[in-house]
Design an enzyme around this catalytic site. Structure first.
Site, PDB file in Angstrom:
ATOM      1  N   HIS A 196     -26.458  56.996  13.312  1.00  0.00           N
ATOM      2  CA  HIS A 196     -26.457  57.323  11.670  1.00  0.00           C
ATOM      3  C   HIS A 196     -27.810  57.253  11.120  1.00  0.00           C
ATOM      4  CE1 HIS A 196     -22.214  57.224  11.280  1.00  0.00           C
ATOM      5  NE2 HIS A 196     -22.073  56.303  11.876  1.00  0.00           N
ATOM      6  N   ASN A 238     -16.337  57.365   8.114  1.00  0.00           N
ATOM      7  CA  ASN A 238     -16.828  58.676   8.376  1.00  0.00           C
ATOM      8  C   ASN A 238     -16.125  59.824   7.602  1.00  0.00           C
ATOM      9  OD1 ASN A 238     -18.730  58.109  10.687  1.00  0.00           O
ATOM     10  ND2 ASN A 238     -17.021  57.572  12.031  1.00  0.00           N
TER      11      ASN A 238
END
Length: 522
Positions: free
Chosen positions: A68, A142
């Site tokens: 990320h 997510n």
């Protein structure tokens, strides 16, 4: 060893292999399954191999996030629109209709570096920090409701397959398909990833999911299991692969710019937060393991209820301090919300904060974007890098004490979780089906055009990979749905009968689709 152009080498041959060990040389008996209290119980602190593996993984790169790394974010508010959830949770932020809670949200891609393009095919992180009156709650998920694996011991290995190969430092699809083909639990996630939703048109036009099962508890001490879903009010929009490639070359910050521009123009994006609720006692008998991160709960069994609205309405004033230094963790919970026995969640709880302490320093929660806004931070932690909050002053730095220091608050204790079983490494066996839900997604949810796109995307990505790995993956596709296996095989010019067990080939397609476990048919 003969190496390919990226230095990966040829697929291994059958025969004796070198034993996997810890850093101290101790042989590892099981690298696939973490040690837990019973098959579905929480993980155990004594699982040294897992902690060593994660500690090593968390320190692989500096200074950006290992996963990320590339992202953007914004501030906003969460407003309760339906207080039905207060029946299940005593969390203050859910207490009444109209109650507002400040939030900070960070969106991201998973695998790429900080300089990578926004429009690659990759899951998107959707992390929400709620600045509640009882401390910060981080809902870290997510844009997909499932994940590639169900045990945290496999996480560093999985992420390594998404990065550049160590020999050449170049991208190569071989490691990911080798890993996925040897980890059939990944099939549900990759079916979503290679579908039309694999490349969102913008962060504003995608959903977000807790993915994990969490638990809620009310003032009566009753526990419920919950899955949270943020549904975009802008509608789902995606990019086709060619358009995504073009944009990546022209503007690698395309999604970041889109969100910034929309907010600057007063076009504030919103999402509706929904929750699926399961009574605690139903978890044991439910036909799906409710704590399996590779599965979803069918909405017909547990219909989502509306909870509130998330609106993003303020851009950061300093990208580094507010986006790059923001830190989220599934360990950051508030009274009324607690973990579940989801093994992936249990593994993430110690790992995320450990990564933040390495990346940002032990006092990362003193950084303004990470500090509680509406609640006091009172504890006896002291010293360390970048201590800027007075460092406890001259007050006591121990507890219990006789000088008025903060003390525990028993009233916020979560109800006990009943567990049983022997401490061991358990390979999932009960209520495990890696094929039914991805097969249903392909056969029942997608339309014909979407199915064709999925098979095109699969074939295009796996085309450079060794045929042995291709055939292994084709078997998984076929077990999910015979049409999927045949369609990808045709695009690769592979005879499906050379990849799939002949007994399976001889079965009727409907029988495979309806089987509780495809393996039972062989």
């Amino acid at each position: 060893m003969v190496k390919d152009k990226h230095g990966m080498g040829e697929p291994d041959k059958d025969g004796e292999k070198v034993s996997l060990t810890t850093n101290s040389g101790e042989p590892v008996p099981d690298n696939q399954n973490s040690k837990s209290a019973g098959p579905n119980g929480p993980l155990l602190m004594e699982d040294y191999h897992y902690f060593e593996k994660m500690a090593q993984f968390n320190r692989e790169e500096i200074p950006e996030r290992i996963v990320h790394a590339k992202g953007g974010g914004a501030y906003g508010t969460f407003t309760v629109t339906n207080d039905e959830i207060a029946e299940y949770s005593c969390a203050d932020l859910f207490s009444e209709v109209g109650k507002e809670t400040d939030v900070f949200v960070r969106f991201s891609t998973v695998a790429g570096s900080r300089g990578s393009a926004d429009t690659v095919r990759d899951p998107r992180g959707f992390a929400v920090k709620f600045y509640t009156n009882e401390g910060n709650w981080d809902l870290v998920g997510n844009n997909t409701p499932v994940f590639f694996i169900r045990d945290p011991s496999k996480f560093p290995d999985f992420i390594h397959t998404q990065k550049e190969v160590p020999g050449s430092g170049l991208k190569d699809p071989t490691p990911q398909w080798d890993f996925w083909s040897l980890s059939p639990e990944s099939l549900h996630q990759i079916t979503i990833l290679f579908s039309d939703r694999g490349i969102p048109a913008s962060w504003r036009h995608m959903n977000g999911y807790s993915s994990h099962t969490l638990s809620l508890y009310n003032e009566s001490g009753e526990r419920y299991w919950v899955k949270f879903h943020f549904k975009t009010d802008q509608g789902i929009k995606n990019l086709d692969p060619e358009e995504a490639k073009r944009i990546a070359g022209e503007n690698p910050n395309y999604h970041r710019e889109d969100l910034w521009t929309a907010i600057e123009n007063g076009e504030y994006p919103t999402w509706t937060l929904e929750a699926q609720i399961m009574p605690e006692e139903e978890a044991e008998e439910y036909h799906i393991n409710p704590f399996d991160l590779t599965r979803v709960w069918p909405h017909g069994d547990y219909p989502p209820i509306e909870v509130g609205t998330l609106e993003l309405n303020k851009n950061p004033s300093n990208f580094f301090q507010e986006v790059e230094e923001s830190a989220f963790s599934p360990a950051h919970l508030v009274p009324g919300i607690a973990p579940s026995p989801d093994k992936m969640l249990q593994g993430r709880i110690p790992s995320y904060d450990d990564a933040h302490r390495y990346r940002l320093g032990v006092n990362f929660e003193n950084i303004p974007v990470n500090k509680p806004k509406n609640a006091e931070k009172n504890n006896y932690h002291q010293n360390g890098f970048m201590r800027t909050d007075g460092n406890l002053g001259s007050g006591p730095n121990y507890e219990p004490n006789s000088f008025g220091g903060p003390i525990e608050k028993p009233s916020v204790k979560a109800p006990p979780l009943k567990i049983s079983g022997n401490a061991d490494r358990y390979k999932p066996q009960e209520r495990i089906d890696n094929y039914k839900q991805p097969g249903d997604l392909f056969h029942k949810v997608m339309n014909e055009e979407q199915r064709q796109h999925l098979m095109d995307n699969f074939a295009e990505n796996i085309k450079p990979v060794d045929e042995k790995i291709q055939k292994r993956q084709l078997t998984h596709f076929y077990k999910a749905d015979p049409d999927l296996g045949r369609g990808v095989a045709e695009r690769l010019n592979i005879d499906i009968t050379e990849a799939v067990d002949q007994k399976l080939i001889e079965l009727d397609d409907t029988k495979i689709r309806n089987a509780k476990k495809v393996e039972d048919l062989l």
